[in-house]
Design a protein around this motif. Structure first.
Motif, PDB file in Angstrom:
ATOM      1  N   LEU A 294       9.322 -40.798  20.130  1.00 30.02           N
ATOM      2  CA  LEU A 294       7.781 -41.292  20.161  1.00 30.02           C
ATOM      3  C   LEU A 294       7.155 -41.971  20.719  1.00 30.02           C
ATOM      4  O   LEU A 294       6.499 -42.322  21.214  1.00 30.02           O
ATOM      5  N   GLY A 295       7.824 -42.021  22.033  1.00 28.84           N
ATOM      6  CA  GLY A 295       7.544 -43.545  23.082  1.00 28.84           C
ATOM      7  C   GLY A 295       6.360 -41.792  23.875  1.00 28.84           C
ATOM      8  O   GLY A 295       6.392 -42.403  24.682  1.00 28.84           O
ATOM      9  N   LEU A 296       6.721 -41.300  23.927  1.00 29.84           N
ATOM     10  CA  LEU A 296       6.243 -39.803  24.116  1.00 29.84           C
ATOM     11  C   LEU A 296       4.731 -39.185  23.932  1.00 29.84           C
ATOM     12  O   LEU A 296       3.123 -39.462  24.787  1.00 29.84           O
ATOM     13  N   THR A 297       4.368 -40.098  22.829  1.00 26.61           N
ATOM     14  CA  THR A 297       3.224 -40.043  21.607  1.00 26.61           C
ATOM     15  C   THR A 297       2.267 -41.339  22.551  1.00 26.61           C
ATOM     16  O   THR A 297       2.327 -42.680  22.261  1.00 26.61           O
ATOM     17  N   PRO A 298       0.869 -41.228  21.825  1.00 25.53           N
ATOM     18  CA  PRO A 298      -0.617 -42.196  22.377  1.00 25.53           C
ATOM     19  C   PRO A 298      -0.107 -43.027  22.074  1.00 25.53           C
ATOM     20  O   PRO A 298      -0.397 -44.017  22.237  1.00 25.53           O
ATOM     21  N   HIS A 299       0.276 -43.267  20.349  1.00 29.02           N
ATOM     22  CA  HIS A 299       0.730 -44.786  19.747  1.00 29.02           C
ATOM     23  C   HIS A 299       1.742 -45.232  20.654  1.00 29.02           C
ATOM     24  O   HIS A 299       1.386 -46.728  20.347  1.00 29.02           O
TER      25      HIS A 299
END
Length: 215
Positions: free
Chosen positions: A70-75
């Motif tokens: 999830l650290g790859l995602t914009p959020h």
């Protein structure tokens, strides 16, 4: 489709409130490719734990897996940290909303942060080693022959690969192309070298030879 509570390839997907909410966050902020990849990684990790008779906390392993990319995602991504650290920080913040011990918070942080660290993760706690194993199996096929064709096919039928071999490099790159310096010393520097024309990875020998020490 609710996935928590299902039994796939003999592995039950945790269905606690914590597990369910972490899955919802992945659905909300991750792509279909990341969602399917993440569920496969958990199943591969759990199967490896089963094969090796390891004792581990399935719920903490599951939540760690939900956050591992999830650290790859914009959020969730930052401007200055490795994507693995962004995911680890997010997982720790998420778990603070539950009755989780400080030791478990640190375990989950380590499990997410070290999932791309071969040569280190496999010597840590079972949860850390298993997530590293599951991610490596799904992305580069490490340990591919340790699972039968029927088990691999069952898992992929539930969570299709979506052309992962063609799409995963770009998915990784999108997560840290704005901060390639954060990949120094990690396997992700290879992705920057692949995707950025003329990119020169920092060289540790050069850093030693050009340090400010006067000798």
């Amino acid at each position: 489709m609710k996935v928590t509570g299902k039994i796939i390839a003999g592995i039950k997907i945790p269905d606690s409130a914590m597990a369910t909410q972490s899955t919802e966050l992945l659905r909300e902020h991750g792509s279909e490719l990341l969602y399917n990849h993440t569920l496969r990684v958990f199943l591969f990790a759990a199967l490896n734990g089963q094969q090796n008779n390891l004792t581990y906390n399935a719920e903490l392993l599951y939540v760690s897996t939900m956050f591992h990319d999830l650290g790859l995602t914009p959020h969730y991504r930052s401007d200055d940290k490795r994507f693995e650290v962004d995911g680890a920080n997010a997982a720790r913040d998420f778990l603070r909303g539950y009755d989780v011990s400080p030791q478990s918070l640190q375990l989950v942080w380590d499990t997410v942060a070290l999932h791309t660290s071969p040569g280190i993760a496999e010597y840590k706690e079972p949860e850390v080693a298993l997530l590293n194993y599951g991610a490596a199996l799904d992305v580069i096929g490490k340990g591919y022959d340790q699972l039968s064709d029927s088990i691999r096919e069952e898992i992929v039928r539930q969570f299709p690969r979506n052309g992962l071999k063609k799409n995963m490099i770009n998915t990784f790159f999108e997560g840290f192309k704005h901060k390639p310096h954060t990949t120094y010393g990690s396997i992700n520097s290879d992705i920057c070298a692949c995707m950025i024309p003329g990119y020169q990875k920092p060289d540790y020998c050069d850093l030693i030879l050009h340090s400010p020490w006067p000798e």
